[in-house]
Scaffold this motif. Structure first.
Motif, PDB file in Angstrom:
ATOM      1  N   TYR A  23      39.145  91.148 -16.528  1.00  0.00           N
ATOM      2  CA  TYR A  23      39.993  91.573 -17.626  1.00  0.00           C
ATOM      3  C   TYR A  23      41.155  90.783 -18.068  1.00  0.00           C
ATOM      4  O   TYR A  23      41.042  90.513 -19.353  1.00  0.00           O
ATOM      5  CB  TYR A  23      40.645  93.064 -17.370  1.00  0.00           C
ATOM      6  CG  TYR A  23      39.446  93.967 -17.020  1.00  0.00           C
ATOM      7  CD1 TYR A  23      38.672  94.474 -18.034  1.00  0.00           C
ATOM      8  CD2 TYR A  23      39.368  94.284 -15.600  1.00  0.00           C
ATOM      9  CE1 TYR A  23      37.580  95.149 -17.499  1.00  0.00           C
ATOM     10  CE2 TYR A  23      38.396  95.012 -15.045  1.00  0.00           C
ATOM     11  CZ  TYR A  23      37.725  95.618 -16.310  1.00  0.00           C
ATOM     12  OH  TYR A  23      36.432  96.372 -15.584  1.00  0.00           O
ATOM     13  N   ILE A  24      41.637  90.049 -17.478  1.00  0.00           N
ATOM     14  CA  ILE A  24      42.665  88.888 -17.987  1.00  0.00           C
ATOM     15  C   ILE A  24      41.766  87.698 -18.882  1.00  0.00           C
ATOM     16  O   ILE A  24      42.194  87.191 -19.635  1.00  0.00           O
ATOM     17  CB  ILE A  24      43.545  88.246 -16.857  1.00  0.00           C
ATOM     18  CG1 ILE A  24      44.736  89.547 -16.304  1.00  0.00           C
ATOM     19  CG2 ILE A  24      44.202  87.070 -17.293  1.00  0.00           C
ATOM     20  CD1 ILE A  24      45.282  89.112 -15.087  1.00  0.00           C
ATOM     21  N   ASN A  25      40.581  87.372 -18.070  1.00  0.00           N
ATOM     22  CA  ASN A  25      39.814  86.347 -18.806  1.00  0.00           C
ATOM     23  C   ASN A  25      39.322  86.707 -20.133  1.00  0.00           C
ATOM     24  O   ASN A  25      39.087  86.091 -20.924  1.00  0.00           O
ATOM     25  CB  ASN A  25      38.547  85.935 -17.729  1.00  0.00           C
ATOM     26  CG  ASN A  25      39.215  85.127 -16.693  1.00  0.00           C
ATOM     27  OD1 ASN A  25      40.313  84.308 -16.730  1.00  0.00           O
ATOM     28  ND2 ASN A  25      38.489  85.148 -15.628  1.00  0.00           N
ATOM     29  N   TYR A  26      39.009  88.372 -20.013  1.00  0.00           N
ATOM     30  CA  TYR A  26      38.517  88.675 -21.459  1.00  0.00           C
ATOM     31  C   TYR A  26      39.552  88.632 -22.360  1.00  0.00           C
ATOM     32  O   TYR A  26      39.031  88.268 -23.623  1.00  0.00           O
ATOM     33  CB  TYR A  26      38.059  90.299 -21.366  1.00  0.00           C
ATOM     34  CG  TYR A  26      37.533  90.930 -22.488  1.00  0.00           C
ATOM     35  CD1 TYR A  26      36.155  90.712 -22.781  1.00  0.00           C
ATOM     36  CD2 TYR A  26      38.201  91.318 -23.275  1.00  0.00           C
ATOM     37  CE1 TYR A  26      35.681  91.332 -23.943  1.00  0.00           C
ATOM     38  CE2 TYR A  26      37.690  92.014 -24.406  1.00  0.00           C
ATOM     39  CZ  TYR A  26      36.404  91.837 -24.841  1.00  0.00           C
ATOM     40  OH  TYR A  26      36.158  92.439 -25.902  1.00  0.00           O
ATOM     41  N   ALA A  27      40.766  88.749 -21.961  1.00  0.00           N
ATOM     42  CA  ALA A  27      41.782  89.006 -23.105  1.00  0.00           C
ATOM     43  C   ALA A  27      42.089  87.292 -23.388  1.00  0.00           C
ATOM     44  O   ALA A  27      42.689  87.081 -24.534  1.00  0.00           O
ATOM     45  CB  ALA A  27      43.040  89.734 -22.589  1.00  0.00           C
ATOM     46  N   SER A  28      41.889  86.572 -22.307  1.00  0.00           N
ATOM     47  CA  SER A  28      42.247  84.974 -22.826  1.00  0.00           C
ATOM     48  C   SER A  28      41.503  84.434 -24.122  1.00  0.00           C
ATOM     49  O   SER A  28      40.421  84.968 -24.449  1.00  0.00           O
ATOM     50  CB  SER A  28      42.048  84.267 -21.671  1.00  0.00           C
ATOM     51  OG  SER A  28      42.733  84.753 -20.526  1.00  0.00           O
ATOM     52  N   ALA A  29      42.320  83.739 -24.824  1.00  0.00           N
ATOM     53  CA  ALA A  29      41.799  83.062 -26.051  1.00  0.00           C
ATOM     54  C   ALA A  29      42.876  81.648 -26.376  1.00  0.00           C
ATOM     55  O   ALA A  29      43.945  81.872 -26.150  1.00  0.00           O
ATOM     56  CB  ALA A  29      41.550  83.987 -27.323  1.00  0.00           C
ATOM     57  N   PRO A  30      42.202  80.722 -26.997  1.00  0.00           N
ATOM     58  CA  PRO A  30      43.145  79.777 -27.328  1.00  0.00           C
ATOM     59  C   PRO A  30      44.317  79.850 -28.206  1.00  0.00           C
ATOM     60  O   PRO A  30      45.332  79.362 -28.145  1.00  0.00           O
ATOM     61  CB  PRO A  30      42.325  78.562 -27.961  1.00  0.00           C
ATOM     62  CG  PRO A  30      40.745  79.022 -27.458  1.00  0.00           C
ATOM     63  CD  PRO A  30      40.847  80.542 -27.451  1.00  0.00           C
ATOM     64  N   GLN A  31      43.999  81.065 -29.238  1.00  0.00           N
ATOM     65  CA  GLN A  31      44.956  81.307 -30.148  1.00  0.00           C
ATOM     66  C   GLN A  31      45.923  82.299 -29.529  1.00  0.00           C
ATOM     67  O   GLN A  31      47.014  82.596 -30.407  1.00  0.00           O
ATOM     68  CB  GLN A  31      44.480  81.758 -31.325  1.00  0.00           C
ATOM     69  CG  GLN A  31      43.606  82.906 -31.292  1.00  0.00           C
ATOM     70  CD  GLN A  31      42.026  82.955 -30.833  1.00  0.00           C
ATOM     71  OE1 GLN A  31      41.870  82.059 -30.000  1.00  0.00           O
ATOM     72  NE2 GLN A  31      41.011  83.482 -31.569  1.00  0.00           N
ATOM     73  N   ALA A  32      45.694  82.730 -28.566  1.00  0.00           N
ATOM     74  CA  ALA A  32      46.794  83.746 -28.084  1.00  0.00           C
ATOM     75  C   ALA A  32      47.908  83.098 -27.329  1.00  0.00           C
ATOM     76  O   ALA A  32      47.557  82.649 -25.869  1.00  0.00           O
ATOM     77  CB  ALA A  32      45.997  84.681 -27.045  1.00  0.00           C
ATOM     78  N   GLY A  33      48.875  83.370 -27.471  1.00  0.00           N
ATOM     79  CA  GLY A  33      50.140  82.703 -26.965  1.00  0.00           C
ATOM     80  C   GLY A  33      50.629  83.681 -25.930  1.00  0.00           C
ATOM     81  O   GLY A  33      51.650  83.272 -24.835  1.00  0.00           O
ATOM     82  N   ALA A  34      50.119  84.857 -25.575  1.00  0.00           N
ATOM     83  CA  ALA A  34      50.710  85.897 -24.712  1.00  0.00           C
ATOM     84  C   ALA A  34      49.558  86.786 -24.146  1.00  0.00           C
ATOM     85  O   ALA A  34      48.925  87.123 -24.941  1.00  0.00           O
ATOM     86  CB  ALA A  34      51.740  86.533 -25.353  1.00  0.00           C
ATOM     87  N   ILE A  35      49.629  86.895 -22.781  1.00  0.00           N
ATOM     88  CA  ILE A  35      48.626  88.060 -22.347  1.00  0.00           C
ATOM     89  C   ILE A  35      49.568  88.912 -21.690  1.00  0.00           C
ATOM     90  O   ILE A  35      50.299  88.588 -20.469  1.00  0.00           O
ATOM     91  CB  ILE A  35      47.736  87.752 -21.526  1.00  0.00           C
ATOM     92  CG1 ILE A  35      46.790  86.572 -22.204  1.00  0.00           C
ATOM     93  CG2 ILE A  35      46.744  88.716 -20.750  1.00  0.00           C
ATOM     94  CD1 ILE A  35      45.839  85.893 -21.395  1.00  0.00           C
ATOM     95  N   ALA A  36      49.601  90.226 -22.016  1.00  0.00           N
ATOM     96  CA  ALA A  36      50.696  91.149 -21.395  1.00  0.00           C
ATOM     97  C   ALA A  36      49.593  92.127 -20.660  1.00  0.00           C
ATOM     98  O   ALA A  36      48.603  92.322 -20.735  1.00  0.00           O
ATOM     99  CB  ALA A  36      51.376  92.166 -22.094  1.00  0.00           C
ATOM    100  N   THR A  37      49.866  92.450 -19.381  1.00  0.00           N
ATOM    101  CA  THR A  37      49.213  93.143 -18.483  1.00  0.00           C
ATOM    102  C   THR A  37      49.929  94.344 -17.661  1.00  0.00           C
ATOM    103  O   THR A  37      51.242  94.218 -17.637  1.00  0.00           O
ATOM    104  CB  THR A  37      48.430  92.580 -17.209  1.00  0.00           C
ATOM    105  OG1 THR A  37      49.678  91.982 -16.507  1.00  0.00           O
ATOM    106  CG2 THR A  37      47.642  91.070 -17.756  1.00  0.00           C
ATOM    107  N   PHE A  38      49.241  95.597 -17.588  1.00  0.00           N
ATOM    108  CA  PHE A  38      49.760  96.453 -16.625  1.00  0.00           C
ATOM    109  C   PHE A  38      48.826  96.810 -15.723  1.00  0.00           C
ATOM    110  O   PHE A  38      47.591  97.021 -15.992  1.00  0.00           O
ATOM    111  CB  PHE A  38      50.115  97.843 -17.599  1.00  0.00           C
ATOM    112  CG  PHE A  38      50.407  98.916 -16.671  1.00  0.00           C
ATOM    113  CD1 PHE A  38      51.816  99.380 -16.591  1.00  0.00           C
ATOM    114  CD2 PHE A  38      49.645  99.984 -16.446  1.00  0.00           C
ATOM    115  CE1 PHE A  38      52.195 100.218 -15.993  1.00  0.00           C
ATOM    116  CE2 PHE A  38      49.980 101.011 -15.812  1.00  0.00           C
ATOM    117  CZ  PHE A  38      51.265 101.310 -15.309  1.00  0.00           C
TER     118      PHE A  38
END
Length: 202
Positions: A23-38
């Motif tokens: 799910y973290i990999n799914y949310a990852s993207a070059p244009q994303a400077g942040a990934i917040a998780t719970f």
């Protein structure tokens, strides 16, 4: 890519662990400077009782629709790139994850605020039910967010206005615990408004 293509919602059947990296990999993207998780995990005690496991039941088609609707609401309030939500049903032993959310955005504030909104709304409105199993009994739980939403709806006298998604509407509570229902011996006593037994799961 369309917004719908960057939203992943899954309800995992019994004995399927949540693969956090997926799910973290799914949310990852070059244009994303942040990934917040719970990550909501089963803890081992609640009010001095030993928690053995949690058991979740869900009306899966409605749960998926509702979570997708919550994701759409989050997108309308924050600049989000991707959202991934996974929730288990069935038995979740102590130490295991029952719900996981990953949100990516260009900036951390959007990712963090949207992630908090998503878990709060999931707990308040998605048809997923939790039973806490103790070493000496078991209890069905209602989340405090659900009870608060129920009270809010009662105050609107039947009007069907949906409130705008804002983090400010999700303040902290003085206490997390309400009354309980004892199910083990078939005697119903009181109703729970607690989210206990997990770190923020439904």
């Amino acid at each position: 890519m369309a917004t719908e293509e960057r939203t992943l919602v899954e309800i995992l059947e019994e004995n399927n662990l949540i693969d956090l990296a997926k799910y973290i990999n799914y949310a990852s993207a070059p244009q994303a400077g942040a990934i917040a998780t719970f990550s909501g995990t089963t803890r081992d005690t609640f009010e001095g009782k030993t928690v053995v496991e949690l058991r979740y039941e869900a009306y899966v088609p409605m749960a998926i629709r509702q979570i997708k609707s919550i994701c759409s609401s989050a997108r309308s309030s924050w600049n989000i790139h991707s959202i991934a939500v996974a929730h288990r049903v069935g038995t979740v032993p102590v130490g295991e994850t029952s719900v996981f959310i990953a949100v990516s955005a260009v900036h951390r504030a959007d990712a963090l605020d949207a992630c908090k909104f998503l878990i709060d709304e999931l707990k308040a409105s998605v048809p997923i039910w939790k039973k806490e199993v103790y070493s000496n009994g078991e209890v069905w739980k209602e989340n405090s967010e659900f009870m608060e939403r129920k009270l809010e709806l009662g105050k609107t006298n039947g009007s069907c206005c949906r409130r705008k998604a804002k983090v400010e509407a999700h303040g902290t509570k003085e206490g997390c615990c309400g009354t309980k229902v004892k199910v083990a011996d078939g005697v119903a006593a009181e109703i729970s408004t607690s989210d206990a037994g997990t770190e923020g799961t439904v």
